[in-house]
Design a protein around this motif. Sequence first.
Motif, mmCIF file in Angstrom:
data_model
loop_
_atom_site.group_PDB
_atom_site.id
_atom_site.type_symbol
_atom_site.label_atom_id
_atom_site.label_comp_id
_atom_site.label_asym_id
_atom_site.label_seq_id
_atom_site.Cartn_x
_atom_site.Cartn_y
_atom_site.Cartn_z
ATOM 1 N N HIS A 26 49.609 47.615 36.681
ATOM 2 C CA HIS A 26 49.656 46.671 35.557
ATOM 3 C C HIS A 26 49.837 45.241 36.066
ATOM 4 O O HIS A 26 49.141 44.317 35.614
ATOM 5 C CB HIS A 26 50.808 47.040 34.617
ATOM 6 N N SER A 27 50.748 45.066 37.002
ATOM 7 C CA SER A 27 51.003 43.734 37.547
ATOM 8 C C SER A 27 49.772 43.188 38.263
ATOM 9 O O SER A 27 49.474 41.985 38.180
ATOM 10 C CB SER A 27 52.181 43.776 38.524
ATOM 11 N N MET A 28 49.052 44.061 38.946
ATOM 12 C CA MET A 28 47.872 43.635 39.686
ATOM 13 C C MET A 28 46.679 43.400 38.775
ATOM 14 O O MET A 28 45.670 42.833 39.197
ATOM 15 C CB MET A 28 47.513 44.689 40.736
ATOM 16 N N GLY A 29 46.770 43.858 37.520
ATOM 17 C CA GLY A 29 45.679 43.649 36.573
ATOM 18 C C GLY A 29 44.474 44.519 36.842
ATOM 19 O O GLY A 29 43.353 44.174 36.453
ATOM 20 N N LEU A 30 44.687 45.656 37.480
ATOM 21 C CA LEU A 30 43.572 46.553 37.801
ATOM 22 C C LEU A 30 43.128 47.311 36.565
ATOM 23 O O LEU A 30 43.933 47.906 35.860
ATOM 24 C CB LEU A 30 43.980 47.518 38.912
ATOM 25 N N GLN A 31 41.817 47.319 36.319
ATOM 26 C CA GLN A 31 41.270 47.950 35.125
ATOM 27 C C GLN A 31 40.315 49.098 35.440
ATOM 28 O O GLN A 31 40.281 50.097 34.735
ATOM 29 C CB GLN A 31 40.531 46.906 34.281
ATOM 30 N N THR A 32 39.536 48.971 36.503
ATOM 31 C CA THR A 32 38.519 49.984 36.807
ATOM 32 C C THR A 32 39.101 51.122 37.638
ATOM 33 O O THR A 32 40.045 50.929 38.417
ATOM 34 C CB THR A 32 37.340 49.362 37.578
ATOM 35 N N ASP A 33 38.520 52.296 37.485
ATOM 36 C CA ASP A 33 38.967 53.458 38.254
ATOM 37 C C ASP A 33 38.765 53.233 39.743
ATOM 38 O O ASP A 33 39.610 53.627 40.557
ATOM 39 C CB ASP A 33 38.208 54.718 37.806
ATOM 40 N N GLN A 34 37.647 52.601 40.116
ATOM 41 C CA GLN A 34 37.384 52.345 41.528
ATOM 42 C C GLN A 34 38.427 51.400 42.119
ATOM 43 O O GLN A 34 38.951 51.637 43.214
ATOM 44 C CB GLN A 34 35.991 51.752 41.720
ATOM 45 N N GLY A 35 38.730 50.326 41.375
ATOM 46 C CA GLY A 35 39.726 49.372 41.850
ATOM 47 C C GLY A 35 41.094 49.997 42.003
ATOM 48 O O GLY A 35 41.801 49.761 42.981
ATOM 49 N N LYS A 36 41.480 50.833 41.025
ATOM 50 C CA LYS A 36 42.776 51.520 41.092
ATOM 51 C C LYS A 36 42.844 52.452 42.285
ATOM 52 O O LYS A 36 43.862 52.520 42.982
ATOM 53 C CB LYS A 36 43.008 52.297 39.799
ATOM 54 N N LYS A 37 41.746 53.186 42.543
ATOM 55 C CA LYS A 37 41.738 54.139 43.657
ATOM 56 C C LYS A 37 41.857 53.423 44.987
ATOM 57 O O LYS A 37 42.649 53.821 45.856
ATOM 58 C CB LYS A 37 40.455 54.969 43.638
ATOM 59 N N ILE A 38 41.087 52.349 45.159
ATOM 60 C CA ILE A 38 41.145 51.597 46.413
ATOM 61 C C ILE A 38 42.548 51.056 46.645
ATOM 62 O O ILE A 38 43.110 51.176 47.742
ATOM 63 C CB ILE A 38 40.118 50.447 46.402
ATOM 64 N N PHE A 39 43.142 50.480 45.596
ATOM 65 C CA PHE A 39 44.456 49.878 45.763
ATOM 66 C C PHE A 39 45.535 50.922 46.036
ATOM 67 O O PHE A 39 46.386 50.738 46.909
ATOM 68 C CB PHE A 39 44.827 49.052 44.537
ATOM 69 N N LEU A 40 45.512 52.042 45.312
ATOM 70 C CA LEU A 40 46.523 53.080 45.516
ATOM 71 C C LEU A 40 46.388 53.723 46.890
ATOM 72 O O LEU A 40 47.390 54.074 47.524
ATOM 73 C CB LEU A 40 46.424 54.143 44.418
ATOM 74 N N ASP A 41 45.154 53.862 47.370
ATOM 75 C CA ASP A 41 44.947 54.394 48.720
ATOM 76 C C ASP A 41 45.548 53.453 49.763
ATOM 77 O O ASP A 41 46.177 53.902 50.733
ATOM 78 C CB ASP A 41 43.459 54.603 48.992
#
Length: 227
Positions: free
Chosen positions: A128-143
Amino acid sequence: MKQPKIYFIPGMGANKDLFSNQRDAGFEMEVLEWITPHAQESIEDYSERLAKSIDTNEEFILAGVSFGGIIAVEIAKKLNPLKTILISSVPTYQEYPLILKFFSSIPLYKMTPESAYSNTLVQKFILHSMGLQTDQGKKIFLDMLKNSNIQFIQWAIHSLIKWRNKTIPSALMRIHGENDRVFPISKIKDACCIPGGHSIILEDAENVNNILRTLIENTPGKDYTKT
């Protein structure tokens, strides 16, 4: 003519995967990988050690994201690149949000156990803080977060709080998201603002890349446009 090399510096907890869209876009680039900080090392001293990976025999551009932008500022003050580009970042502590003052008074980050970063609620708060919206963006960041070093993150937050730079390097350019929750736009000065949050490097790569190309093409002293 050949473009100058861009040395990209990732954000806190991130790595070279953060710049996959820039690599795919064909930029002449290299990503500076994080090195292990020394105990109680300042951002200034850490940046000086990290800068040893830069080939200063050729002209270059620095581009840092978030915490990486702060490192870029400190390197630029010493090495004088053609340009320093901050993406979702700040050049001085005077643009810090209130949350960093809170951490300065109550350093909860020091008490955070390593397992917290794999906690679902913590992950949701970070996304939420990072403002991630897309599934791809979330996956890259969490990895990237999963593979990050908790000791490095704690050092980075502590050093960030202690940083008191007031010097803005020459040829500074900025790209910032209008809905950035980490460094709110209300405190940001002289930036090229685009829609998006703190993770525009992932979520709005096309816009960011177009601005990067324009900044490179308008670098004084040389024509870096493609022939």
